[in-house]
Design a protein around this motif. Sequence first.
Motif, short mmCIF file in Angstrom:
data_model
loop_
_atom_site.label_atom_id
_atom_site.label_comp_id
_atom_site.label_asym_id
_atom_site.label_seq_id
_atom_site.Cartn_x
_atom_site.Cartn_y
_atom_site.Cartn_z
N ALA A 298 0.84 -1.20 0.00
CA ALA A 298 0.00 0.00 0.00
C ALA A 298 0.88 1.26 0.00
O ALA A 298 0.59 2.23 -0.72
CB ALA A 298 -0.92 -0.01 1.22
N LEU A 299 1.94 1.24 0.79
CA LEU A 299 2.85 2.38 0.86
C LEU A 299 3.54 2.62 -0.48
O LEU A 299 3.77 3.77 -0.88
CB LEU A 299 3.88 2.15 1.97
N GLN A 300 3.86 1.54 -1.17
CA GLN A 300 4.48 1.65 -2.50
C GLN A 300 3.58 2.44 -3.45
O GLN A 300 4.05 3.21 -4.28
CB GLN A 300 4.74 0.24 -3.05
N ARG A 301 2.27 2.24 -3.31
CA ARG A 301 1.32 2.92 -4.19
C ARG A 301 1.15 4.39 -3.82
O ARG A 301 0.98 5.25 -4.70
CB ARG A 301 -0.04 2.23 -4.14
N THR A 302 1.17 4.70 -2.51
CA THR A 302 0.86 6.06 -2.08
C THR A 302 2.10 6.95 -1.98
O THR A 302 2.02 8.16 -2.23
CB THR A 302 0.18 6.07 -0.69
#
Length: 377
Positions: A298-302
Amino acid sequence: MSTSAADWRIGVLFSRSGATGVTESEHFFGTALAIEEINAMGGVLDRKLAPVVYDPKGDSAEYRRLATRLLIDDEVNVIFGCSRSSSRKAVLPVVERNNGLLWYCSFYEGFEYSPNVIYTGACLNQNSMQLAAYLLRNKGSRFFLVGADYIYPRESNRVMRDMVEQHGGEILDEVYLPVEAGEAQLEEVVRDIVLLQPSVVFSTLVGESARQFYRLYRKHGLDPKSIPIASLSMAEEEIRLIGADLCEGHITSATYFNSLDNESNERFVSLWHARFGDRPTSTWSEMAYSQVHLFARALQRTGSLDTARLVQSAHAVTFDSPEGLLSIDADNNHCALTPRIGVCRSDGQFDIVWEGKEPIKADPYLSTLGFSEFWLD
């Protein structure tokens, strides 16, 4: 570990001591293993995960104080932590007030939703209902319920009672003990079981009290093959501490067992043993490990630790975990999980005697599904 201003700071809040120190240490080790693995691969967007770690020692007030410290003093926005429902509920108002994000990996009783929590552990329609159906079909209809005196055991037993009685079963007794019950209190319960001779004992005891209960069971001549203890929590590491020979024949319902045969689990077990030696993996360590990988995706996306953006991204990612493909439902922030039932062997591993055909969507409020949905084939 050394950190820099460019690192992603995250909080880790599991008890390494106290009544649940053994199982929460497994949460901690699973979390640490995932962080180390992600950092060894370069971190997330070339920035490492930098954990800020505290030990609440099993005390709800300490959970609340340390969560406040993480969110305000340490300026950490994301916390991996809590195990019992009492600690989660102690932390929740602090997390919501400061718009943080708690990743909660323990199975629990449901009946909760927060936009500030990602619930990756099983709720009752993903473990307890399947266990009730399996026991009624395979072990008999006379149940004895014993649990620790806090939220999760009482709610679990309420639902278990409803399911058993709906299908013609009988609850012989329902007993609650302190979280850190003494030997005399446990022996009194075991003597009642000897007297009543139920078909099965459903235990929601925790910590050393649970381990002592399993030891006393055999000491008083109770045979797990004829009157098993069924549990949602008794996993491989605690069985090792009790003595695997004393646990042969007892039953656990969980979404993960060390003995699962798939490539992701083989890799996880290999990494685990290389880092922690002979200690076995379990449902406690596996979901703690897996939820950090979900977070990293999720952090990779945001590219941001903003709570709303992270939650939205968490709904869009999956992880091929040791227990199977994981995803988070946008409707309730809970994971879809595959239920399994295992019977303990003399070597401390589990024979999986039943497994769901696919991941089941969490229904934390038990609002859409009846017990008939779980009547096992």
